[in-house]
Structure formats: structure tokens, C-alpha cells
Write a protein that holds these residues in place. Sequence first.
Motif, PDB file in Angstrom:
ATOM      1  N   ARG A  31      59.598 -27.593  27.819  1.00 38.31           N
ATOM      2  CA  ARG A  31      60.212 -26.270  27.796  1.00 38.31           C
ATOM      3  C   ARG A  31      61.084 -25.988  29.022  1.00 38.31           C
ATOM      4  N   TYR A  33      62.319 -25.229  32.506  1.00 33.01           N
ATOM      5  CA  TYR A  33      61.612 -24.532  33.576  1.00 33.01           C
ATOM      6  C   TYR A  33      60.784 -23.402  32.974  1.00 33.01           C
ATOM      7  N   SER A 179      70.793 -16.765  25.051  1.00 36.00           N
ATOM      8  CA  SER A 179      69.360 -17.027  25.198  1.00 36.00           C
ATOM      9  C   SER A 179      68.804 -16.599  26.567  1.00 36.00           C
ATOM     10  N   ARG A 180      69.668 -16.015  27.431  1.00 32.60           N
ATOM     11  CA  ARG A 180      69.176 -15.741  28.784  1.00 32.60           C
ATOM     12  C   ARG A 180      69.488 -14.336  29.291  1.00 32.60           C
ATOM     13  N   ASP A 207      65.504 -15.329  34.472  1.00 34.81           N
ATOM     14  CA  ASP A 207      65.893 -16.062  33.261  1.00 34.81           C
ATOM     15  C   ASP A 207      65.119 -17.373  33.123  1.00 34.81           C
ATOM     16  N   PHE A 209      61.732 -17.200  32.887  1.00 33.40           N
ATOM     17  CA  PHE A 209      60.506 -16.862  32.160  1.00 33.40           C
ATOM     18  C   PHE A 209      60.613 -17.397  30.739  1.00 33.40           C
ATOM     19  N   ASN A 210      59.596 -18.112  30.292  1.00 32.47           N
ATOM     20  CA  ASN A 210      59.539 -18.518  28.893  1.00 32.47           C
ATOM     21  C   ASN A 210      58.898 -17.410  28.059  1.00 32.47           C
ATOM     22  N   HIS A 211      58.932 -17.617  26.754  1.00 34.38           N
ATOM     23  CA  HIS A 211      58.465 -16.595  25.812  1.00 34.38           C
ATOM     24  C   HIS A 211      57.045 -16.875  25.316  1.00 34.38           C
ATOM     25  N   TYR A 244      60.009 -12.174  24.452  1.00 28.93           N
ATOM     26  CA  TYR A 244      61.426 -11.911  24.129  1.00 28.93           C
ATOM     27  C   TYR A 244      61.539 -10.904  22.990  1.00 28.93           C
ATOM     28  N   TYR A 256      67.109 -19.081  20.245  1.00 31.02           N
ATOM     29  CA  TYR A 256      66.635 -19.665  21.517  1.00 31.02           C
ATOM     30  C   TYR A 256      66.410 -21.176  21.476  1.00 31.02           C
ATOM     31  N   PHE A 258      63.984 -23.002  19.963  1.00 28.93           N
ATOM     32  CA  PHE A 258      62.617 -23.553  19.944  1.00 28.93           C
ATOM     33  C   PHE A 258      61.790 -22.768  18.928  1.00 28.93           C
ATOM     34  N   LEU A 260      57.558 -21.529  18.383  1.00 30.42           N
ATOM     35  CA  LEU A 260      56.225 -21.551  18.994  1.00 30.42           C
ATOM     36  C   LEU A 260      55.345 -22.436  18.129  1.00 30.42           C
TER      37      LEU A 260
END
Length: 440
Positions: A31, A33, A179-180, A207, A209-211, A244, A256, A258, A260
Motif C-alpha cells: 500500500r 506509504y 486520489s490525494r 496525503d 494516510f491510507n483508508h 476516505y 483510488y 485499490f 479493501l
Amino acid sequence: MQDETLQDLLRYAARQGVQLTGITPRRLPGRGYGMVATCDVLEGETVLAVPTRALRTLATVPKAISRTLDRDVSVHGILAAHLVLDDTGDYAAWDAVLPTPDDLEAGMPLLWPTKLRELLPTPARNALQRQQTKLNADWEAVKAAFGEGKGKETNGDGNDTGEKLTKSKYVRAWLLVNSRTFYYTTPRSEATLPSHDDRIAMQPVADLFNHAADRGCKAAYAAQGFSFVADRLYKEGDEVPISYGAHANDALLVEYGFVLADNNRWDEVSLDAVLVPKLSSSPQDIIREDLETAGFWGNYMIDAATPGGCYRTQVALRRLLCGGTGAAKRTVWLQFVEGGGDDEDEEEGKEEREELLLECLDDMAELAHKTLTKIERLGKSNVGTESQRNLLALRWRQIEAMVAQAAKKLREGEDEEEGDDRKEAKEEKKEKPKKKEARK
Ligand SMILES: C[S@@+](CC[C@H](N)C(=O)[O-])C[C@H]1O[C@@H](n2cnc3c(N)ncnc32)[C@H](O)[C@@H]1O
């Protein structure tokens, strides 16, 4: 140990007044960073503060760019143009941690070959089409204003290395902005930007931080800037995410790049691919017309909590069962629609609706299976990259699993009812020995 690029970014961010408390960005497997707790972080603690002056917004885009562009270009499109055309080096430390073209190509369906894009589930295909339309409009305006090839890219020795504004660079920048960015609603942006979608800002470090769907730090904006507050306790080493939004995996995939893998409580599956053809097969398209007039054409979803289908699905199933004519039944259907789903006799026709839904679920399972086979075949002819195919296949396996789960729940419901019926029948037998069956 943080890599050099991250350290440069953190130094740059510190100069902009960005404050991190108890978290730091790290590379995370699969993923890019993400943010990780460097100590136990308590619920309610502010883990990140990003002052307004650190943001990249419409106001920070040089007038030479924003004023040259047509008024119709979205702020999204302008920020993307700035990402490509900026040659000041001011944002070099920030730009250095942005995903590479290869990273983007792996996840973002917009960059996939047509043959893979054609295999996206319906909601993802629809979202992709909307995305493509927005991007095309922005690109046409940016190209018209600056001309393809505007600006020369130089290497370390100051030699030209090629054209700067190319479509592929613009598309990458546009996807990065997509996406950011964070919604950035201020009294000024509210007054000057009528479209909510234009009130956006890019934030350094935030920017990264992941979701997560089920938890995440709460973001808030005040005059001095953004702050991110822990929603719960994070133990040292835990990833600290934000949310998000309430996105299903098809939306996450297109917007984005990806999905989950588990725990997406917002996930849902569209039955449009199998239900729409059934609804379209009536003479003169009466059913379609009725559903369109009532505002219920398409978007027929099921999710883990509603294996029987969302309200729209229920409306469609009920309409389909009325058939092409059936005036009396159609009146009952209209009452159901106008009553917002109130059904005086829910039991009436329930069995037929469930049977029809089970048929759709079986068709959907077959579609998922066939699509997975097609993806495998495309792999043999090297269409797309392995990461792209794996991501698409993962999404279809999720669909397969959700459909199987819904069918199981429905069938269990039926069995339970049958069980109840049998019990009822026994009771009735006792009372009325001559009657063989209680129902059916
Ligand atoms: C705002 S950025 C977050 C930081 C990003 N991981 C990076 O390396 O720059 C959004 C991107 O992160 C990735 N991402 C976010 N949440 C994710 C998750 N839960 N699982 C996998 N990738 C995720 C996706 O590539 C997405 O487009």
C-alpha cells in the motif's frame, strides 16, 4: 529507519509548520506509504496538524496557470496542470514521495488496457466512464491553453530531456489529485466556488494516510488548518488510517486504485448486469419505462446486511413480477413505490421475489466465474500487467463470495420458513386432521 525521501519530506513539512505527534509515515507492504503509530496514541489525541499555509489549493496555483485556463476547467484540473507545469522546485520534496507512473498503472483502471477495463463490474465501469469524461474535458482545456509539449524538462545538467506537458503526464497528475485531495470548505471557497467538488486541497504528509472503512482518524478543518484526531487507541506500530468515505470496493478501485481485502462494511454488489437484461425483455419495454418514470432504473444492489436486495432491487423485482400487463398488480406495485417501500402485505408474492432474486444471484455467480476465467485467459496472452489482472480478479472473487453469501442467507431464510411452515402444518393437522398442507 525512514528512507531519505521521507526524511526530506518531513523536513520540508516541518518548515511549513506541519506537526506530527505519535505517528510517522512508513512504507507498508502492498500500500505504498502509510501512517504508523510511533508510541501508543490515545483516543482524542491530535496526531497531525497541517496549517493552511502548507496546503496546495487554487489560491497557491500561480496566476500564470490558473488565469490562462478556461473558467470551465475544474479546480481538480487546474491543480493537475500545476503539478505538471511547476518548474520552481518548491514542491520537490513532496513530489518525490508521490506514487510513480508504474504504481498508478498497477491500480488505476483508467490506465488499464481496454480489454481489462471491459471486465470491470458495472458500478466500476460507470464510475470510470464519468471519470474519463471529466478528465477529457480538463485535458482538452489544459492542452488548448498551454499546448502539448509546453515547457522543457531538464535533467541535473540543465539539458532538455523532452516535452513537459504530455497527455500521459497530465493524466498521472490528474489521478494523483483525484486520489490525494481533501475537501476544503472555507467561507471563501464557499463564496467563490459553487461546486462542492471544486473546494479541494492537497496536504503534505496528510496525503500519506491510507483508508479504512471501519475506523480512522477524524479530519477537521478550522481557519488555522487541518487537524487529524485519533478515533481510538492505537498501539505503537499500528497503522493509523483515516476514512476516505463510505465507499464500496468498486468505487475505491476506480477512484483510488485499490480494494479493501476484507472489512469493507460499505461494500456492495450490483446485480445490474443480470437483472437489467431481464427487465428489458418485456414487450415495448413497458417495465423499463415504468422503472425509469419512477426513477428506479438501474443500481440494483445487494450487500451483507441486505441479502434480499436494496429498496431499488425490491422495486425492480416487484415490477418484473407484475409482468407486461397485469393492471391490478401494477397498481399494487405503484402503491409500494409511492409508499416508499411500505407493504401492507409483505408476505404476498414474497416467495416469487426470493426465487427471482436467487435466479439473479445464480446468474451473477456464473458471470463472476466466467469473468475470472476470461481474466486468466487474458493473462496467458499478456494483456495488462499481473498486478492489474490480480486486482481485477480479486474484485470478482469478492463479488463471487458476496453473492454466495447472500444466496446462502436467502436459502437459509427459506428453509427456516419451510421449517416454520412444517411446524404450522403439524399444528394445523392436529386441529384439522383432514387438511394435508397448511400452505402451498
Ligand atoms: C492518499 S494516498 C495514501 C498514501 C499512499 N499509500 C502513498 O503511498 O502515497 C491514497 C492511495 O493510497 C493507497 N491506499 C490507501 N488506502 C489503502 C488501503 N487500505 N489498502 C491499499 N492501498 C491503499 C491507494 O493507492 C490510494 O490511491
